[in-house]
Design a protein around this motif. Structure first.
Motif, short mmCIF file in Angstrom:
data_model
loop_
_atom_site.label_atom_id
_atom_site.label_comp_id
_atom_site.label_asym_id
_atom_site.label_seq_id
_atom_site.Cartn_x
_atom_site.Cartn_y
_atom_site.Cartn_z
N PHE A 164 -36.44 97.61 8.52
CA PHE A 164 -37.41 96.73 7.85
C PHE A 164 -38.72 97.47 7.60
CE2 PHE A 164 -34.45 93.41 8.79
CZ PHE A 164 -34.71 92.43 7.84
N ALA A 165 -39.17 98.23 8.61
CA ALA A 165 -40.41 99.00 8.45
C ALA A 165 -40.20 100.14 7.46
CB ALA A 165 -40.85 99.55 9.81
N LYS A 166 -39.12 100.90 7.65
CA LYS A 166 -38.88 102.09 6.81
C LYS A 166 -38.81 101.75 5.33
CE LYS A 166 -35.96 106.09 6.09
NZ LYS A 166 -34.99 107.03 6.66
N PHE A 167 -38.19 100.62 4.99
CA PHE A 167 -37.99 100.29 3.58
C PHE A 167 -38.95 99.21 3.08
CE2 PHE A 167 -34.00 102.11 5.12
CZ PHE A 167 -33.93 103.20 4.26
N GLY A 168 -39.95 98.89 3.91
CA GLY A 168 -40.98 97.94 3.47
C GLY A 168 -40.44 96.56 3.14
N LEU A 169 -39.46 96.11 3.92
CA LEU A 169 -38.90 94.78 3.70
C LEU A 169 -39.68 93.76 4.53
CD1 LEU A 169 -35.09 95.65 3.94
CD2 LEU A 169 -36.46 95.30 1.85
N THR A 170 -39.89 92.59 3.96
CA THR A 170 -40.63 91.54 4.65
C THR A 170 -39.66 90.54 5.28
OG1 THR A 170 -42.23 91.74 2.85
CG2 THR A 170 -42.50 89.86 4.37
N PRO A 171 -39.57 90.50 6.61
CA PRO A 171 -38.69 89.52 7.25
C PRO A 171 -39.32 88.15 7.24
CG PRO A 171 -39.78 90.86 8.91
CD PRO A 171 -40.27 91.36 7.59
N LEU A 172 -38.55 87.14 6.92
CA LEU A 172 -39.03 85.75 6.96
C LEU A 172 -38.11 84.96 7.89
CD1 LEU A 172 -39.63 84.98 3.15
CD2 LEU A 172 -41.36 85.51 4.89
#
Lengths: 180, 180
Positions: free
Chosen positions: B93-101
């Motif tokens: 999530f951090a590496k690919f800049g994904l936003t967890p909801l």
């Protein structure tokens, strides 16, 4: 049609095209439209979902053989037509002008008009989910197809046509089976 | 994101897009790229193929929950990147800049950047084929996505982008579930 290497066959189904599945019950050939398919191994092994609601299921159960044929975009109305009538009262090969060709291993016919034909044997019927596990035993591809774009059924009566192809082979090198 | 009717969820996976599958093992979230998926019922019930070779499998087995997220074409390099590194040593999530909801039902996170997110519970692990049967329990779709085109993995390192959509609703009226 020419023979295709079994190791490459998963690349026909992995993109998720709508397919035609042929059977032969000992007397007659039949064909159904299926969009519920999945690769389950590179061996190559596939799963499809089908059951008693498809007339073809009887022949599949009896013979444990079928052919998965990949139609192209110009065959859309054939795909829809096959999916909306029944082999119980219709000779679909005749009705839709499909040319049956003999396979190398199974008795179910190949469809000449399709981009590729995968001869399959049933490994197992997982009845509680209507999942059928299949092994490919021979594969044939069109020698010089004019059309290569396949169709993806959305399930609401619309179909998405293959658009352009993006190449990430280099980035995925470590994840692609050898020779693919 | 807004809630989507469960009865329409199969239309997200039936066309065969490559998907991202998130899990949460109680400590950390993880995400994997999967292209081996299949609709098995309108209920909606799906199958995916995954096993010990995916780090996420451990969390899936333990929690019996996941989220299937549908990425669009602009996320291609994220999809490839996620598929070519491991949650064993990477916070994807951090590496690919994904936003967890947060999801509504399961603890695995939704991915804000995706077109849709399907919260799923495991019905059964069919271990001999590495098939996992899932039931959707909640679904969310992007409210006003700029990009709707999904990706289809060919399996050889190339991806086919959704092209144009052809309408055969009228011809298929008898075959489409009510309300779809």
């Amino acid at each position: 049609m020419r023979t295709m290497k079994l190791s490459k066959v998963f690349t026909l189904l992995e993109p998720g095209p709508v397919v035609l599945v042929t059977t032969h019950d000992g007397k007659r050939s039949n064909v159904m439209t299926i969009s519920w398919t999945m690769v389950v191994d590179f061996t190559p092994r596939f799963a499809i979902t089908t059951g008693e609601w498809n007339h073809s299921y009887r022949a599949l159960k009896k013979t444990r053989e079928c052919v998965i044929a990949i139609p192209t975009v110009d065959m859309l109305d054939t795909v829809v037509g096959i999916g909306t009538c029944s082999g119980a009262d219709t000779d679909k090969f005749a009705k839709f002008g499909l040319t049956p060709l003999p396979g190398k291993v199974v008795r179910a016919p190949l469809i000449k008009e399709c981009l590729a034909n995968i001869e399959c044997r049933v490994v197992e019927f997982i009845r509680r989910y209507d999942i059928v596990v299949l092994d490919a035993v021979a594969v044939h591809e069109a020698t010089s197809p004019k059309e290569r774009r396949t169709l993806h059924a959305v399930g609401d009566g619309t179909f998405v046509v293959d658009g352009r192809r993006l190449d990430r082979r280099r980035q995925m090198a470590g994840k692609i089976p050898a020779g693919i």
